[in-house]
Design an enzyme around this catalytic site. Sequence first.
Site, short mmCIF file in Angstrom:
data_model
loop_
_atom_site.label_atom_id
_atom_site.label_comp_id
_atom_site.label_asym_id
_atom_site.label_seq_id
_atom_site.Cartn_x
_atom_site.Cartn_y
_atom_site.Cartn_z
N HIS A 496 1.15 -1.28 0.66
CA HIS A 496 0.28 -0.04 -0.29
C HIS A 496 0.64 1.41 -0.25
O HIS A 496 1.09 2.36 -1.11
CB HIS A 496 -1.19 0.12 1.25
CG HIS A 496 -1.75 0.93 1.55
ND1 HIS A 496 -2.70 1.26 0.67
CD2 HIS A 496 -2.27 2.42 1.87
CE1 HIS A 496 -3.77 2.23 1.10
NE2 HIS A 496 -2.30 3.42 1.60
N GLU A 497 1.90 1.33 0.66
CA GLU A 497 2.81 3.06 1.40
C GLU A 497 3.60 2.54 -0.17
O GLU A 497 3.48 4.14 -0.07
CB GLU A 497 3.20 2.74 2.41
CG GLU A 497 2.54 2.27 3.82
CD GLU A 497 1.47 3.48 3.69
OE1 GLU A 497 1.93 4.89 2.81
OE2 GLU A 497 0.13 3.22 4.18
N HIS A 500 1.81 4.07 -2.56
CA HIS A 500 1.60 5.99 -2.75
C HIS A 500 3.59 6.61 -2.81
O HIS A 500 3.18 7.61 -3.62
CB HIS A 500 1.63 6.04 -0.82
CG HIS A 500 0.48 6.47 -1.10
ND1 HIS A 500 0.08 7.08 -0.97
CD2 HIS A 500 -0.40 5.70 0.17
CE1 HIS A 500 -1.71 6.38 -0.82
NE2 HIS A 500 -1.63 6.25 0.18
N HIS A 503 3.23 6.46 -6.94
CA HIS A 503 2.29 7.77 -6.71
C HIS A 503 3.49 9.12 -6.30
O HIS A 503 3.18 10.27 -7.83
CB HIS A 503 1.37 7.92 -5.98
CG HIS A 503 0.36 8.51 -6.50
ND1 HIS A 503 -0.68 9.55 -5.86
CD2 HIS A 503 -0.24 9.54 -7.69
CE1 HIS A 503 -1.22 9.83 -6.42
NE2 HIS A 503 -1.25 10.11 -7.88
ZN LIG Z 1 -2.39 5.49 2.43
#
Ligand SMILES: [Zn+2]
Length: 705
Positions: A496-497, A500, A503
Amino acid sequence: MATRTGKRGSGKASINRRAAAPARRALTRGNPLLGKWSTPFALPPFESIEPSHFAPAFAAALKEHNAEIAKVAAQSARPTFANTIAPLERSGRALNRVSAVFFNLAGAHTSEALQAVEREIAPKLAAHETAVMLNPKIFARVEDLYKRRDRLRLTDEQRRLLELHHTWLVRAGAKLGRKAKARVAEINERLATLATQFGQNVLKDEQSWRLALDGERDLAGLPPSVRAAAARAAADMGVKGKHVVTLSRSSVEPFLQFSSRRDLREQAFTAWTKRGEMGGATDNRAITAEIVALRAELAKLLGYDSYADYSLDDAMAKTPGAVRHLLTSVWPAAVRRAAQEREALQERVHVEGGNFEIAAWDWRYYSEKERKALYDLDEASTRPYFTLETVIAAAFDTATRLFGLRFKELGDVPRYHPDVRVWEVTAERGTHVGLFLGDYFARPSKRSGAWMSAFRSQAKVSGNVHPIIVNVMNFARGEEGEETLLSLDEARTLFHEFGHGLHGLLSNVTYPSISGTSVPRDFVELPSQLYEHWLMVPEVLQRFAIHYRTGKPMPAKLAQRIKKARNFNQGFSTVEYVASALVDMELHALPEVKELDVNAFERATLKRLGMPREIVMRHRIPHFLHIMGGYAAGYYSYMWSEVMDADAFAAFEEAGDAFDPATAKRLKTYIYSGGNARDPLEAYVAFRGRAPEIAGMLKKRGLEG
Ligand SMILES: [Zn+2]
């Protein structure tokens, strides 16, 4: 699991025009925060930065930024994009640089000294930002440009940026009268102070509480990995040879899953859910009441019915009604599912001869047993296949296959803690993309949770600026000389991180305030949650889920059982999440707030919802860090983004290949590289060919029909 970047200022000026005190001025000379960074990749020179450097560095950076803003404001030439928006985008580089170092350390490796600086600097920064945003000359120039935007011959990115600047200024109060502006400034300053205090209080409660486990009787039920983590936690606190459970999620949650001591589970769970309301100096209830009241007042001043209306106007969701619609359409099915789950757990208690009603501190323990019974799947059987090393390697390899990125670990570069690891990220033909920092282990100087942040964001407005991205986790470190084994949840968190992180790393825009994760909150969880999907892709598991002792890949049967168990306990998870999201929404939808009793409000809201007795909100208000920071009236964002992530991953499934190159290319162009250069819904449609549909999310959670 939030992001902590996205300072979307147009730039910030200051009303504080006092010169720095003489003693402080001396410190600006030779201050490592202010000079040129001649470190590798211009990383912050962490080793030479002392807490005492921050106050003078902030003072100098604020002064510099004030001068830049004053220069833009003072021009007599008719506004153009080049003489107004572009210099605003270029301004504040020193301030961004100092802030990035400071707030990253304040979250990931804080100290009494840094906390004192934080209490002092937070209101000053808020005042500075307000002053810039409410500078009438700046607004007049932006407004003039905005009105002529159709005739300016701007690129698409420039036009969107101009519109965003206008929106940000109006939302900050640029159209208000003098008196109202002064009150807005006051409120912002006070809110910054209160939010800082709130976060520091939660950390103090987590640091000061501990459950010492004395001998085999107290350790009953705990598997080796949990015992090892508890021993490590004790050693960190200087009590060698003992075992300690702390209130960090990575410590207390496994304890609640495995400890067969019901009395100790109750103790730990009660303390965990009481963070921020233990009475005394760290109690957050009065602070929360004041924050909520000030936000409601702020929203009124700005012409909105409530803070939720104000906050959502700038998000994809647009209105509290749209959020309620999403959350309440999931709620009844989640509660029904949770009730079935509860029945099964209660049955298990009875079968084992227990004579009590399931309580909140029993849920994780019995659901772990239930999982084992139904799917022959427990944490102990999956952990050996997910070492920290292999999960990192899997996350990197997925980025290589989807986006062509390569990762090379660097040895001799500055870092703020010995545990921090640094990788250089390159693209095809070895072009430098940026740096990726991984800070994986829990320690007392770190706030709990997991997040991504940036030491430097990508931009091209003043030369090619390459990003420096960090992921911070709170994994319990394995025993000395042993591998760190992750639970499935923790492995997902890492993905998940890292989503990010991508991104931020893949960002390819010109202007810094729309770079990387500087997108609406309910869009920002799309790249992260979407990335989680690849952890469970069979070919990824096959290659990376390798038993750390035997070196054998995860048996197909075990992978199958994991897949089957995917919707296990989803009633519980959905209820604890949606309850938090709805309480957040209702708290900020209050049109007027007077002497709010936080506990009574929480109780009444949950009662109205029909909250199951045995489930506690994932984050209760007094320690709900998300909504005291940037996610106020925004905790729903995870589910809003989940509608998109489930729908987006289906694009790969429809293509018949989890790494389909054409789909991956569109994903990179419109989502991971796009920053805020396009309207989020337009960006999504450009990727997917249509708007997102909710069916995928319901299916993912097993809540359809
Ligand atoms: Zn998040």
